[in-house]
Design an enzyme around this catalytic site. Structure first.
Site, PDB file in Angstrom:
ATOM      1  N   GLY A  50       0.778  -1.226   0.000  1.00  6.52           N
ATOM      2  CA  GLY A  50       0.000   0.000   0.000  1.00  6.52           C
ATOM      3  C   GLY A  50       0.809   1.275   0.000  1.00  6.52           C
ATOM      4  CG  HIS A  51       4.599   3.687   1.330  1.00  2.00           C
ATOM      5  ND1 HIS A  51       5.753   4.108   0.722  1.00  2.00           N
ATOM      6  CD2 HIS A  51       4.225   4.708   2.124  1.00  2.00           C
ATOM      7  CE1 HIS A  51       6.080   5.312   1.155  1.00  2.00           C
ATOM      8  NE2 HIS A  51       5.162   5.697   2.005  1.00  2.00           N
ATOM      9  CE1 TYR A  52       1.959   7.631  -1.483  1.00  2.00           C
ATOM     10  CE2 TYR A  52       4.253   7.231  -1.986  1.00  2.00           C
ATOM     11  CZ  TYR A  52       3.285   7.966  -1.351  1.00  2.00           C
ATOM     12  OH  TYR A  52       3.649   9.018  -0.588  1.00  2.00           O
TER      13      TYR A  52
END
Length: 175
Positions: A50-52
């Site tokens: 999720g990062h990114y």
């Protein structure tokens, strides 16, 4: 739980290997100490999810933690496993290039005592007392292709527990 063990980003392993390159045995000499480390950025590490989502990068705060863990590992070898390395200040930090899964980051840290003439105070560090256990850490982090990923100056304090549970500065005998 021992409070010394909670002073860092557990369970993040932000350094894979590290070594002291220069310096005096048993501590930091007047010329300082050079410590180097390596961190491999692995795609399936849970902190990258999720990062990114469209373009995964190693978070900048983890780059700072990689430098902090490099210094902690050095302090554990020099002063014992129970030595705490407290981040007292981030005097400066600059991120120059992203780190992607599959990259290898090399970390070079120059450690100097804050009480030497070569380490003048800045506005961001003026309130931190200079003692032999307060260190300035100048670090540069590079990708395997040689690109500078980050540079920073941190101020850390070394603390070692004394018999009876009290903490003191590394190298100092309690009164």
């Amino acid at each position: 739980m021992n409070p010394v063990n909670r002073r860092f980003a557990a369970p993040l392993t932000a350094v894979d290997t590290d070594t002291t390159v220069t310096g005096e045995a048993g501590g930091i000499g007047s010329g300082g100490t050079r410590v180097e480390a390596v961190k491999r950025i692995v795609a399936d590490d849970p902190y990258l999810v999720g990062h990114y989502p469209e373009l995964t990068i190693y978070p900048g705060v983890f780059t700072i933690e990689s430098v902090h863990q490099t210094v902690r590992n050095w302090a554990a070898r020099q002063h014992g496993e129970s030595t705490a390395v407290e981040l007292a200040a981030i005097a400066s930090v600059s991120f120059a290039a992203p780190l992607y899964p599959g990259d290898t980051m090399t970390i070079g840290c120059d450690l100097t005592p804050m009480d030497t003439p070569s380490t003048p105070s800045t506005a961001s560090t003026a309130s931190i007392p200079s003692t032999p256990s307060t260190l300035r850490v100048k670090a540069r982090c590079h990708r395997a292709d040689g690109a500078l990923a980050a540079r920073m100056t941190l101020v850390v304090r070394l603390r070692t527990p004394h018999p009876g549970g009290a903490e003191g500065e590394a190298g100092h005998v309690p009164a």
